[in-house]
Design an enzyme around this catalytic site. Structure first.
Site, short mmCIF file in Angstrom:
data_model
loop_
_atom_site.label_atom_id
_atom_site.label_comp_id
_atom_site.label_asym_id
_atom_site.label_seq_id
_atom_site.Cartn_x
_atom_site.Cartn_y
_atom_site.Cartn_z
N GLY A 189 1.08 23.32 3.05
CA GLY A 189 0.60 22.44 4.11
C GLY A 189 1.72 22.11 5.08
N GLY B 278 0.80 -1.22 0.00
CA GLY B 278 0.00 0.00 0.00
C GLY B 278 0.83 1.26 0.00
N HIS C 173 20.72 2.07 32.49
CA HIS C 173 21.48 3.31 32.53
C HIS C 173 22.79 3.14 31.77
CE1 HIS C 173 23.21 7.03 34.01
NE2 HIS C 173 24.32 6.34 34.27
N CYS D 192 1.90 2.84 2.57
CA CYS D 192 2.94 2.76 3.60
C CYS D 192 4.28 2.30 3.03
CB CYS D 192 2.45 1.82 4.70
SG CYS D 192 3.72 1.36 5.86
P1 FAD Z 1 -2.39 17.00 7.41
O1 FAD Z 1 -1.60 16.52 8.55
O2 FAD Z 1 -3.88 17.00 7.46
O3 FAD Z 1 -1.87 18.44 7.09
C1 FAD Z 1 -2.35 19.25 6.03
C2 FAD Z 1 -2.02 20.68 6.37
O4 FAD Z 1 -2.32 21.50 5.27
C3 FAD Z 1 -2.82 21.20 7.55
O5 FAD Z 1 -1.93 21.75 8.47
C4 FAD Z 1 -3.75 22.24 6.92
O6 FAD Z 1 -4.03 23.30 7.80
C5 FAD Z 1 -2.93 22.69 5.73
N1 FAD Z 1 -3.71 23.25 4.64
C6 FAD Z 1 -4.91 22.83 4.17
N2 FAD Z 1 -5.30 23.60 3.13
C7 FAD Z 1 -4.33 24.52 2.93
C8 FAD Z 1 -4.14 25.58 1.99
N3 FAD Z 1 -5.05 25.87 1.07
N4 FAD Z 1 -3.02 26.33 2.07
C9 FAD Z 1 -2.08 26.06 3.02
N5 FAD Z 1 -2.21 25.07 3.94
C10 FAD Z 1 -3.32 24.31 3.88
N6 FAD Z 1 -5.43 11.34 10.85
C11 FAD Z 1 -6.74 11.38 11.11
O7 FAD Z 1 -7.52 11.21 10.19
N7 FAD Z 1 -7.22 11.57 12.38
C12 FAD Z 1 -6.38 11.79 13.41
O8 FAD Z 1 -6.81 11.94 14.55
C13 FAD Z 1 -4.97 11.79 13.16
N8 FAD Z 1 -4.11 12.01 14.14
C14 FAD Z 1 -2.80 12.04 13.85
C15 FAD Z 1 -1.94 12.30 14.86
C16 FAD Z 1 -0.62 12.34 14.62
C17 FAD Z 1 0.29 12.65 15.76
C18 FAD Z 1 -0.13 12.07 13.32
C19 FAD Z 1 1.33 12.04 13.04
C20 FAD Z 1 -0.98 11.83 12.28
C21 FAD Z 1 -2.32 11.80 12.53
N9 FAD Z 1 -3.22 11.55 11.54
C22 FAD Z 1 -4.55 11.56 11.83
C23 FAD Z 1 -2.77 11.17 10.21
C24 FAD Z 1 -2.51 12.29 9.23
O9 FAD Z 1 -3.62 13.13 9.10
C25 FAD Z 1 -2.24 11.56 7.93
O10 FAD Z 1 -1.04 10.82 8.11
C26 FAD Z 1 -2.10 12.37 6.71
O11 FAD Z 1 -1.76 11.48 5.67
C27 FAD Z 1 -1.05 13.43 6.86
O12 FAD Z 1 -1.00 14.11 5.62
P2 FAD Z 1 -0.75 15.63 5.47
O13 FAD Z 1 0.47 16.07 6.18
O14 FAD Z 1 -0.81 15.86 4.00
O15 FAD Z 1 -2.06 16.21 6.11
P1 FAD Z 2 -3.12 2.00 1.85
O1 FAD Z 2 -1.79 1.83 2.39
O2 FAD Z 2 -3.44 3.24 1.06
O3 FAD Z 2 -3.40 0.72 0.96
C1 FAD Z 2 -4.55 0.57 0.19
C2 FAD Z 2 -4.23 -0.36 -0.94
O4 FAD Z 2 -5.42 -0.73 -1.59
C3 FAD Z 2 -3.34 0.26 -2.01
O5 FAD Z 2 -2.22 -0.56 -2.22
C4 FAD Z 2 -4.23 0.32 -3.24
O6 FAD Z 2 -3.51 0.10 -4.44
C5 FAD Z 2 -5.21 -0.80 -2.98
N1 FAD Z 2 -6.52 -0.60 -3.57
C6 FAD Z 2 -7.35 0.46 -3.45
N2 FAD Z 2 -8.51 0.23 -4.07
C7 FAD Z 2 -8.42 -1.00 -4.61
C8 FAD Z 2 -9.30 -1.79 -5.39
N3 FAD Z 2 -10.53 -1.35 -5.70
N4 FAD Z 2 -8.89 -3.00 -5.78
C9 FAD Z 2 -7.65 -3.47 -5.47
N5 FAD Z 2 -6.78 -2.76 -4.74
C10 FAD Z 2 -7.16 -1.54 -4.31
N6 FAD Z 2 1.73 6.40 8.57
C11 FAD Z 2 2.44 6.08 9.66
O7 FAD Z 2 1.92 5.38 10.54
N7 FAD Z 2 3.73 6.46 9.83
C12 FAD Z 2 4.35 7.22 8.90
O8 FAD Z 2 5.53 7.54 9.08
C13 FAD Z 2 3.64 7.59 7.73
N8 FAD Z 2 4.24 8.31 6.77
C14 FAD Z 2 3.56 8.60 5.63
C15 FAD Z 2 4.19 9.35 4.65
C16 FAD Z 2 3.53 9.65 3.46
C17 FAD Z 2 4.24 10.44 2.40
C18 FAD Z 2 2.20 9.16 3.26
C19 FAD Z 2 1.48 9.45 1.99
C20 FAD Z 2 1.56 8.45 4.25
C21 FAD Z 2 2.23 8.16 5.45
N9 FAD Z 2 1.62 7.44 6.46
C22 FAD Z 2 2.31 7.15 7.60
C23 FAD Z 2 0.22 6.97 6.35
C24 FAD Z 2 0.16 5.48 5.97
O9 FAD Z 2 0.85 5.28 4.76
C25 FAD Z 2 -1.29 5.08 5.82
O10 FAD Z 2 -2.00 5.41 7.00
C26 FAD Z 2 -1.43 3.57 5.58
O11 FAD Z 2 -0.72 3.18 4.41
C27 FAD Z 2 -2.90 3.20 5.44
O12 FAD Z 2 -3.02 1.84 5.18
P2 FAD Z 2 -4.29 1.26 4.42
O13 FAD Z 2 -4.07 -0.21 4.32
O14 FAD Z 2 -5.54 1.76 5.03
O15 FAD Z 2 -4.24 1.92 2.96
#
Ligand code: FAD
Ligand code: FAD
Length: 463
Positions: free
Chosen positions: A174, A37, A440, A39
């Site tokens: 972001g 996925g 330690h 991840c």
């Molecule tokens: P985000 O972390 O959502 O950050 C996107 C940022 O973009 C935000 O700060 C937002 O204010 C900013 N932004 C949005 N629009 C604009 C714009 N137009 N211009 C400028 N800035 C903008 N996921 C959940 O769903 N629920 C949770 O409770 C949750 N808790 C988490 C807690 C921690 C400690 C961590 C590490 C992750 C958590 N996550 C949670 C997962 C996180 O939201 C996902 O991993 C997501 O994939 C992170 O992607 P991102 O950095 O792109 O998004």
């Molecule tokens: P996914 O990993 O998105 O897997 C879904 C899979 O389903 C994909 O492989 C897709 O190809 C497949 N799929 C979708 N639809 C279909 C279909 N119809 N038929 C067949 N296959 C299908 N999380 C952390 O905990 N720690 C981190 O440090 C962290 N870093 C991140 C950094 C980045 C840049 C990003 C983008 C995400 C990060 N995340 C991190 C978030 C983390 O990757 C996701 O929360 C996690 O992969 C979610 O797992 P999932 O199985 O729900 O979905």
């Protein structure tokens, strides 16, 4: 033998598949791309492989501090993008092949095709209809694409991980988890990095002290922050530059514009709406046992949008598989998840890790939180390692002594948090927590020290 079909082979899907297969079910796992996925392929693992190089750059620049001579100066250190890309691909390939081997060992059938749910028990893929007794959906998430940034030249995290070019100047839209991790990596590699964040501070939702410390550290690394600002429009200018129009009326030009404004569940186009599955906005709606509104259909991971982290998806996948098998055996479902004990980590320089409630959230939840905080500067191992920046904070309820949360900023934070996560899972009080003896010298001794400070602040009955 019960038959389980799983749509999506990321952490949610493969964990569900392996759990069900190990319990004796006949499992079919549908994956349209590669197992692992987001991840493994474009998320957690490639980002950490790249960040490792950022750490090496930082350590080389500090070599003199550790009395090591002969390292090239900070100016001379360069990152070989091609070699870094190969290393990243080798790490990812190794992990994907380990998953494939596990699937073979457990006799889980992997169908490499996009799948569609055509009835509560039928998955269509590759021109074939696969019947099962239960279906688990784990289709993951995709990046949010803002209309203003829906341009082919705008990068998402997938492009930033492709390592095709090292931009001289980079604008990250972001300042969430993904944005700040990439900012640290690219800044270490020599890019001038701007973060444009809509909210008044980085990492919305995180504890204020954590955010202050990261903000200062990023500024020290040369990252330019534009807080309380959004990107309204983007265009390509002459010479391949990209120009972002900001909400304050100014313009910012760079070589690359990278959008990291969040992720949304990938839940459209696979037959879910047609079957009548209930949604909460884009997320599939489930109960505490990961059951959707349709009997025998479960959903987990980013697709249910609860806490979009890989280890959450894995835990949900395992729980859903157990619940599906229990239901098929005529038993009540029992596997749920305590989200409050799930750690969340941000792999910035310095690292950030949190679990449970921070003080403000604990107050909002009706507790009387007290905190014990210790700085890295007082820890022998941290000083010996030259990692004196950071702190550990433990939060507990004043009346009961129940541990509520932990925040760590500093070296090894993402590893240390496991101790606090274990304590929250076991619902420990501060007194329980203090019974552990730490080796330690280790940075983990800070957890004991913070708990001792905390104990002194509890009501006498709770100590
Ligand atoms: P985000 O972390 O959502 O950050 C996107 C940022 O973009 C935000 O700060 C937002 O204010 C900013 N932004 C949005 N629009 C604009 C714009 N137009 N211009 C400028 N800035 C903008 N996921 C959940 O769903 N629920 C949770 O409770 C949750 N808790 C988490 C807690 C921690 C400690 C961590 C590490 C992750 C958590 N996550 C949670 C997962 C996180 O939201 C996902 O991993 C997501 O994939 C992170 O992607 P991102 O950095 O792109 O998004
Ligand atoms: P996914 O990993 O998105 O897997 C879904 C899979 O389903 C994909 O492989 C897709 O190809 C497949 N799929 C979708 N639809 C279909 C279909 N119809 N038929 C067949 N296959 C299908 N999380 C952390 O905990 N720690 C981190 O440090 C962290 N870093 C991140 C950094 C980045 C840049 C990003 C983008 C995400 C990060 N995340 C991190 C978030 C983390 O990757 C996701 O929360 C996690 O992969 C979610 O797992 P999932 O199985 O729900 O979905």
């Amino acid at each position: 033998m019960p038959k389980i079909s799983i749509i999506g082979g990321g952490p949610g899907g493969y964990a569900a598949a392996f759990e069900a297969a190990a319990a004796g079910a006949e499992v079919t796992l549908f994956e349209s791309r590669r197992l692992g996925g987001a991840c493994l392929n474009v998320g957690c693992i490639p980002t950490k492989t790249i960040l490792r190089s950022a750490h090496v750059v930082r350590d080389l620049a500090r070599a003199g501090e550790f009395a090591v001579l002969g390292a090239p100066g900070a100016e001379a250190v360069r990152v070989d993008l091609d070699a870094l890309r190969s290393r990243k691909e080798a790490v990812v390939d190794e992990l994907v092949s380990q998953l494939e081997a596990t699937a073979r060992r457990l006799k889980a059938q992997v169908v490499s095709s996009q799948a569609r749910l055509v009835s509560p028990t039928t998955v269509a893929a590759d021109g074939t209809a696969y019947e099962a007794d239960a279906v688990i959906i784990a289709t993951g998430s995709e990046p949010v694409i803002l209309p203003a940034l829906a341009e082919p030249f705008v990068w998402t995290s997938d492009d930033a991980l492709a390592l095709t070019e090292l931009p001289r100047e980079l604008i990250i839209v972001g300042g969430g988890v993904i944005g700040v991790e990439f900012a640290c990596a690219y800044a270490a590699f020599g890019s001038t990095v701007h973060i444009v964040e809509l909210a008044p501070s980085l990492l919305p939702g995180f504890d204020a002290r954590v955010v202050r410390m990261l903000t200062a550290a990023l500024r020290e690394q040369g990252v330019q922050l534009h807080l309380g600002t959004s990107v309204e429009a983007a265009r390509q200018a002459d010479g391949g530059r990209v120009v972002a129009a900001l909400s304050d009326g100014s313009e910012l030009a760079a070589d690359v514009l990278f959008s990291a404004v969040g992720r949304v569940p990938r839940t459209a186009g696979f037959g879910f709406e047609e079957l009548g599955l209930e949604y909460d906005r884009r997320a599939l709606k489930v109960d505490e046992y990961f059951r959707t509104n349709i009997g025998g259909v479960y959903a987990v991971g980013d697709a249910i949008g609860k806490m979009m982290l890989a280890h959450t998806a894995e835990a949900e996948g395992r729980a859903a598989a157990r619940n599906a098998l229990a239901a098929l055996a005529g038993e009540a479902p029992a596997a749920t998840i305590n989200y409050r004990a799930i750690p969340a980590c941000v792999y910035t320089l310095p690292e950030i890790a949190a679990v449970g409630l921070h003080s403000a959230a604990a107050k909002e939840a009706g507790y009387t939180p007290v905190s014990g905080m210790l700085k890295y500067a007082g820890n022998g191992k941290a000083l010996a390692e030259g990692e004196s920046e950071g702190y550990v904070e433990l939060i507990a309820d004043r009346q009961t002594g129940e541990l509520l949360g932990c925040q760590i900023v500093g070296a090894h934070a993402v590893e240390l948090i496991a101790v606090a996560a274990g304590a929250l899972t076991a619902q420990m009080t501060v007194a329980d927590f203090l019974r552990t003896v730490y080796a330690h010298p280790t940075v983990s001794e800070l957890l004991h020290g913070a708990a001792e400070l905390l104990a002194a602040k509890l009501e006498v009955a709770a100590r």
